[in-house]
Design a protein around this motif. Structure first.
Motif, PDB file in Angstrom:
ATOM      1  N   VAL A 196     -11.277 -15.225 -28.378  1.00 27.31           N
ATOM      2  CA  VAL A 196     -10.040 -15.917 -28.745  1.00 27.31           C
ATOM      3  C   VAL A 196      -9.097 -15.890 -27.554  1.00 27.31           C
ATOM      4  O   VAL A 196      -9.283 -15.130 -26.604  1.00 27.31           O
ATOM      5  CB  VAL A 196      -9.346 -15.256 -29.960  1.00 27.31           C
ATOM      6  CG1 VAL A 196     -10.232 -15.299 -31.187  1.00 27.31           C
ATOM      7  CG2 VAL A 196      -8.924 -13.823 -29.654  1.00 27.31           C
ATOM      8  N   GLY A 197      -8.060 -16.715 -27.639  1.00 29.94           N
ATOM      9  CA  GLY A 197      -6.962 -16.634 -26.693  1.00 29.94           C
ATOM     10  C   GLY A 197      -5.907 -15.670 -27.215  1.00 29.94           C
ATOM     11  O   GLY A 197      -5.926 -15.256 -28.376  1.00 29.94           O
ATOM     12  N   SER A 198      -4.968 -15.346 -26.363  1.00 30.29           N
ATOM     13  CA  SER A 198      -3.913 -14.413 -26.733  1.00 30.29           C
ATOM     14  C   SER A 198      -3.037 -14.992 -27.842  1.00 30.29           C
ATOM     15  O   SER A 198      -2.735 -16.188 -27.856  1.00 30.29           O
ATOM     16  CB  SER A 198      -3.047 -14.089 -25.516  1.00 30.29           C
ATOM     17  OG  SER A 198      -1.929 -13.321 -25.890  1.00 30.29           O
ATOM     18  N   TRP A 199      -2.618 -14.132 -28.761  1.00 32.85           N
ATOM     19  CA  TRP A 199      -1.682 -14.540 -29.812  1.00 32.85           C
ATOM     20  C   TRP A 199      -0.269 -14.058 -29.499  1.00 32.85           C
ATOM     21  O   TRP A 199       0.629 -14.163 -30.331  1.00 32.85           O
ATOM     22  CB  TRP A 199      -2.142 -13.992 -31.160  1.00 32.85           C
ATOM     23  CG  TRP A 199      -2.386 -12.517 -31.175  1.00 32.85           C
ATOM     24  CD1 TRP A 199      -1.481 -11.525 -31.440  1.00 32.85           C
ATOM     25  CD2 TRP A 199      -3.622 -11.862 -30.891  1.00 32.85           C
ATOM     26  NE1 TRP A 199      -2.077 -10.294 -31.341  1.00 32.85           N
ATOM     27  CE2 TRP A 199      -3.397 -10.466 -31.012  1.00 32.85           C
ATOM     28  CE3 TRP A 199      -4.913 -12.311 -30.566  1.00 32.85           C
ATOM     29  CZ2 TRP A 199      -4.408  -9.526 -30.806  1.00 32.85           C
ATOM     30  CZ3 TRP A 199      -5.907 -11.365 -30.350  1.00 32.85           C
ATOM     31  CH2 TRP A 199      -5.652 -10.006 -30.474  1.00 32.85           C
ATOM     32  N   ALA A 250     -13.807 -17.637 -41.179  1.00 34.68           N
ATOM     33  CA  ALA A 250     -14.803 -16.692 -41.686  1.00 34.68           C
ATOM     34  C   ALA A 250     -16.118 -17.396 -42.003  1.00 34.68           C
ATOM     35  O   ALA A 250     -17.203 -16.854 -41.750  1.00 34.68           O
ATOM     36  CB  ALA A 250     -14.268 -15.978 -42.929  1.00 34.68           C
ATOM     37  N   VAL A 251     -16.038 -18.604 -42.549  1.00 39.43           N
ATOM     38  CA  VAL A 251     -17.250 -19.392 -42.809  1.00 39.43           C
ATOM     39  C   VAL A 251     -18.011 -19.632 -41.511  1.00 39.43           C
ATOM     40  O   VAL A 251     -19.241 -19.463 -41.443  1.00 39.43           O
ATOM     41  CB  VAL A 251     -16.884 -20.729 -43.481  1.00 39.43           C
ATOM     42  CG1 VAL A 251     -18.075 -21.699 -43.438  1.00 39.43           C
ATOM     43  CG2 VAL A 251     -16.454 -20.507 -44.924  1.00 39.43           C
ATOM     44  N   CYS A 286     -16.637 -18.874 -29.624  1.00 42.35           N
ATOM     45  CA  CYS A 286     -15.287 -19.065 -29.083  1.00 42.35           C
ATOM     46  C   CYS A 286     -14.468 -19.867 -30.092  1.00 42.35           C
ATOM     47  O   CYS A 286     -14.870 -20.973 -30.471  1.00 42.35           O
ATOM     48  CB  CYS A 286     -15.336 -19.822 -27.756  1.00 42.35           C
ATOM     49  SG  CYS A 286     -16.308 -19.021 -26.458  1.00 42.35           S
ATOM     50  N   VAL A 287     -13.332 -19.321 -30.515  1.00 39.91           N
ATOM     51  CA  VAL A 287     -12.471 -19.981 -31.493  1.00 39.91           C
ATOM     52  C   VAL A 287     -11.146 -20.311 -30.828  1.00 39.91           C
ATOM     53  O   VAL A 287     -10.436 -19.421 -30.355  1.00 39.91           O
ATOM     54  CB  VAL A 287     -12.235 -19.094 -32.724  1.00 39.91           C
ATOM     55  CG1 VAL A 287     -11.396 -19.845 -33.765  1.00 39.91           C
ATOM     56  CG2 VAL A 287     -13.551 -18.638 -33.338  1.00 39.91           C
ATOM     57  N   ALA A 319      -5.076 -15.779 -36.631  1.00 39.33           N
ATOM     58  CA  ALA A 319      -5.923 -16.091 -37.784  1.00 39.33           C
ATOM     59  C   ALA A 319      -7.367 -15.672 -37.534  1.00 39.33           C
ATOM     60  O   ALA A 319      -8.053 -15.190 -38.445  1.00 39.33           O
ATOM     61  CB  ALA A 319      -5.851 -17.584 -38.093  1.00 39.33           C
ATOM     62  N   THR A 320      -7.832 -15.825 -36.307  1.00 45.67           N
ATOM     63  CA  THR A 320      -9.213 -15.438 -35.997  1.00 45.67           C
ATOM     64  C   THR A 320      -9.390 -13.937 -36.062  1.00 45.67           C
ATOM     65  O   THR A 320     -10.392 -13.440 -36.595  1.00 45.67           O
ATOM     66  CB  THR A 320      -9.607 -15.961 -34.606  1.00 45.67           C
ATOM     67  OG1 THR A 320      -9.459 -17.388 -34.576  1.00 45.67           O
ATOM     68  CG2 THR A 320     -11.049 -15.611 -34.284  1.00 45.67           C
TER      69      THR A 320
END
Length: 252
Positions: free
Chosen positions: A120-123, A107-108, A20-21, A143-144
């Protein structure tokens, strides 16, 4: 809603590791953590990546005071739902800017954790029934999404391979708060209770928001609304993108 219109659950073997980001401490706790509790109880390993420490989120405390407090509360919230892998980056809270550096850092994390699914959450500017989305949330989500391709391409940030981080291409992208969900997670019972407790773990942060409803009143309202779309008492919904689906196939 007819049975044909109900949103399906994910396949039982869809994923074994989920990352989760999010932008801030507490972002996962507004419903998604109940799904996390369900996943961890089913043996799925879940990790959290937070882009900030939430240091600008408490009006009564300076950023230097707020950051360690919010970190502690996030670690406690994660523990409630069975998550022990929690990584904090130190991008500035409240003023996140999309950058190549941010894509690289995400990415790392993906290459290290090697998830089957990334949440992710909504952008989008609006989410979850028309609420205006926070600028940091929009940056974190976009970004994710872009980092998913970076994580799987050895020729983007090629120095990562030299550092021992081989490419990783998660199969699933799961978007919480999207206006067009495709799948749901039944969180009725114990997962919901643990999800509520995870938001309650942000005790001092919430104490500084006198207008904020108690988690026990807020979270079940959200999950009951989403549960109706799945035909269960309580659910957390996601828009799912399956990158291994045949070209043009629907994930529904």
């Amino acid at each position: 809603m007819s049975a044909d219109e109900l949103l399906p659950p994910f396949p039982a073997d869809a994923f074994e590791r989920v990352l989760c980001v999010v932008a801030h401490p507490d972002d996962v706790e507004y419903g998604t953590s109940a799904a996390v509790a369900r996943w961890t109880s089913d043996g799925i390993e879940v990790g959290y990546l937070l882009l900030t420490r939430g240091e600008a989120g408490m009006d009564a405390l300076s950023p230097d005071e707020a950051a360690p407090l919010r970190r502690r509360e996030q670690l406690a919230a994660a523990e409630v739902v069975g998550v022990s892998s929690v990584e904090f980056l130190e991008y500035p809270d409240g003023v996140l800017e999309y950058s190549l550096g941010m894509r690289r850092d995400i990415a790392v994390a993906i290459r290290r954790f090697r998830p089957d699914a990334v949440v992710v959450g909504s952008w989008e500017m609006e989410f979850a029934g028309g609420m205006l989305n926070h600028a940091d949330h929009r940056v974190a989500g976009l970004a994710t999404v872009d980092s998913l391709r970076d994580a799987g391409n050895r020729w983007v940030f090629p120095e990562l391979v030299a550092e021992g981080l081989e490419p990783c291409s998660p199969r699933w992208l799961l978007v919480a708060g999207d206006e067009a969900p495709t799948h749901g997670v039944d969180v009725t019972g114990a997962p919901l209770e643990r999800g509520i407790a995870s938001l309650e773990a942000h005790e001092q942060y919430l104490a500084g928001l006198p207008w904020h409803p108690p988690p026990r009143a807020l979270i079940p309202r959200f999950t009951a609304e989403e549960g109706r779309r799945m035909g269960v008492e309580h659910a957390q919904l996601f828009r799912a993108f399956d990158f291994q689906a045949p070209m043009g196939a629907s994930t529904e």
